[in-house]
Design an enzyme around this catalytic site. Structure first.
Site, PDB file in Angstrom:
ATOM      1  N   HIS A   1       0.826  -1.206   0.000  1.00  0.00           N
ATOM      2  CA  HIS A   1       0.000   0.000   0.000  1.00  0.00           C
ATOM      3  C   HIS A   1       0.867   1.266   0.000  1.00  0.00           C
ATOM      4  O   HIS A   1       0.655   2.179  -0.812  1.00  0.00           O
ATOM      5  CB  HIS A   1      -0.919  -0.003   1.217  1.00  0.00           C
ATOM      6  CG  HIS A   1      -1.869   1.140   1.263  1.00  0.00           C
ATOM      7  ND1 HIS A   1      -3.117   1.118   0.683  1.00  0.00           N
ATOM      8  CD2 HIS A   1      -1.752   2.386   1.815  1.00  0.00           C
ATOM      9  CE1 HIS A   1      -3.724   2.269   0.873  1.00  0.00           C
ATOM     10  NE2 HIS A   1      -2.916   3.057   1.560  1.00  0.00           N
ATOM     11  N   GLU A   2       1.839   1.299   0.909  1.00  0.00           N
ATOM     12  CA  GLU A   2       2.676   2.497   1.009  1.00  0.00           C
ATOM     13  C   GLU A   2       3.593   2.641  -0.200  1.00  0.00           C
ATOM     14  O   GLU A   2       3.895   3.763  -0.628  1.00  0.00           O
ATOM     15  CB  GLU A   2       3.488   2.460   2.307  1.00  0.00           C
ATOM     16  CG  GLU A   2       2.643   2.416   3.576  1.00  0.00           C
ATOM     17  CD  GLU A   2       1.597   3.524   3.653  1.00  0.00           C
ATOM     18  OE1 GLU A   2       1.836   4.617   3.096  1.00  0.00           O
ATOM     19  OE2 GLU A   2       0.531   3.297   4.249  1.00  0.00           O
TER      20      GLU A   2
ATOM     21  N   HIS B   1       1.788   4.603  -2.902  1.00  0.00           N
ATOM     22  CA  HIS B   1       1.890   6.058  -2.727  1.00  0.00           C
ATOM     23  C   HIS B   1       3.283   6.557  -3.132  1.00  0.00           C
ATOM     24  O   HIS B   1       3.424   7.555  -3.844  1.00  0.00           O
ATOM     25  CB  HIS B   1       1.638   6.438  -1.271  1.00  0.00           C
ATOM     26  CG  HIS B   1       0.237   6.188  -0.793  1.00  0.00           C
ATOM     27  ND1 HIS B   1      -0.870   6.690  -1.434  1.00  0.00           N
ATOM     28  CD2 HIS B   1      -0.227   5.493   0.279  1.00  0.00           C
ATOM     29  CE1 HIS B   1      -1.961   6.314  -0.785  1.00  0.00           C
ATOM     30  NE2 HIS B   1      -1.594   5.589   0.248  1.00  0.00           N
TER      31      HIS B   1
END
Length: 362
Positions: free
Chosen positions: A17-18, A21
């Site tokens: 997920h990170e 980003h």
């Protein structure tokens, strides 16, 4: 080892997920000065040329930090590569990239699972019904039924191999409120006779507090056709996404009835550990399901989540200017406190319900 495997899966999903980003930002030339897995005190740190990479003490999530509001940053406030100075579309891509990364990861995991395990063809039934008490206060648990037990017969009716056995057991329980029923249980190759008395529910039907499932497993077919694997994975992915969205919808529309089904990190690890202990290939299904849940949770328009930031960008697009920074910071900080508070509450609640903790408290 199974617990460690489940924790590793969760950490991987947070990392994915990170990374979504982070890659979305750096690929557009946007500054990102921090990349963290976890929150709280720093356990490990590496300083790169542009970014500080850390692993922190509390693995409840992670974050990508931007120098926009960092008082120690020496980047001019009007630098076009600061996130806040980019067009709305660029910022939408960065904020939504974590959700997109989790969805892509879930699909690829399903592809990997089908490639390794095979494509399910049919469900091969065995005698009996697998049961699980809903909690330790249920009638079923108090009578001696444990998770994974197989009920072989009810009131001298044999539960033959097939889906009809689940229906028969349900009927016998529901039609005997306040009446004793006789069961024969299989547990670790031992046959155990049990008796229990369903209580009468509000609708007049008998209740004992167990979840029922067919006894058996799927038969798989291996294939070397990548088109078939990707197609079947897409159908499975769609089913999981739709089912997850419906589940969240029920949580909103019928909160009182479904709130008790919400799980925190401890229960999620417990479920993953059990799946890993039963069959290591189950971890792939676990990873896909949790990754989809993580994506959908984060896209919700709630403070401190990606969806909350996207909501601010939508307001900015409609108004032609962003909301005052103090308002945004206040809303996000309040949401973060509530989110962490909920996480801590669930951790404490679920930890105290673990069997070994219960034994210590007795």
């Amino acid at each position: 080892m199974s617990v460690l495997a489940a924790i590793t899966v969760l950490a991987t999903l947070i990392l994915v997920h990170e990374l979504g980003h982070f890659i979305a930002a750096r690929s557009q030339g946007i500054y990102a000065n921090r990349f963290s897995l976890g929150f709280g005190p720093i356990l490990l740190k590496y300083q790169g040329s542009q970014t500080e990479y850390t692993i922190r003490a509390f693995p409840l999530g992670g974050f990508v930090g931007f120098p926009d509001d960092d008082p120690e940053s020496n980047i001019p406030p009007n630098d076009p590569n600061l996130l806040r100075n980019r067009p709305i579309l660029d910022r939408v891509i960065v904020i939504s990239a974590g959700v997109i990364a989790n969805l892509i990861f879930a699909y690829l995991v399903l592809v990997l699972q089908l490639g390794i395990v095979g494509i399910p063809q049919e469900f091969k039934y065995q005698q009996g019904v697998i049961v699980k008490p809903v909690n330790e206060q249920s009638i079923a648990y108090q009578a001696g039924i444990r998770e994974g037990d197989i009920i072989l017969s009810v009131n001298d009716h044999e539960l033959v191999a097939g889906n009809s056995s689940t229906l028969l057991l349900t009927k016998e329980i529901q039609t005997h409120p306040n009446q004793q029923i006789d069961l024969k249980i299989q547990r670790q190759n031992q046959a155990i006779p049990l008796k229990l008395t369903p209580k009468q529910g509000a609708d007049g039907k008998g209740l004992v507090g167990i979840e029922l499932g067919p006894n058996g497993g799927a038969v798989y077919r291996h294939t070397h056709n990548p088109v078939e694997i990707f197609t079947v994975a897409a159908k499975r992915f769609q089913q999981l996404v739709v089912g997850t969205i419906k589940g969240f919808g029920q949580l909103v529309t019928n909160f009182q009835a479904t709130a008790s089904q919400v799980s925190g990190p401890v229960n999620i690890v417990k479920i993953g550990a059990k799946l890993a202990a039963d069959n290591s290939a189950n971890l792939l299904s676990f990873a896909a399901i949790i990754s989809i849940n993580l994506a959908i949770i984060n896209i919700l328009p709630l403070p401190a989540l990606d969806g909350g930031q996207l909501a601010f960008l939508l307001i900015e697009g409609l108004l032609g200017k962003p909301l005052p920074a103090k308002i945004q910071e206040g809303v996000m900080q309040t949401g973060l406190v509530l989110l962490l508070g909920l996480g801590i509450f669930l951790i404490v609640k679920e930890t105290t319900q673990l069997e070994w903790v219960q034994n210590l408290l007795q």
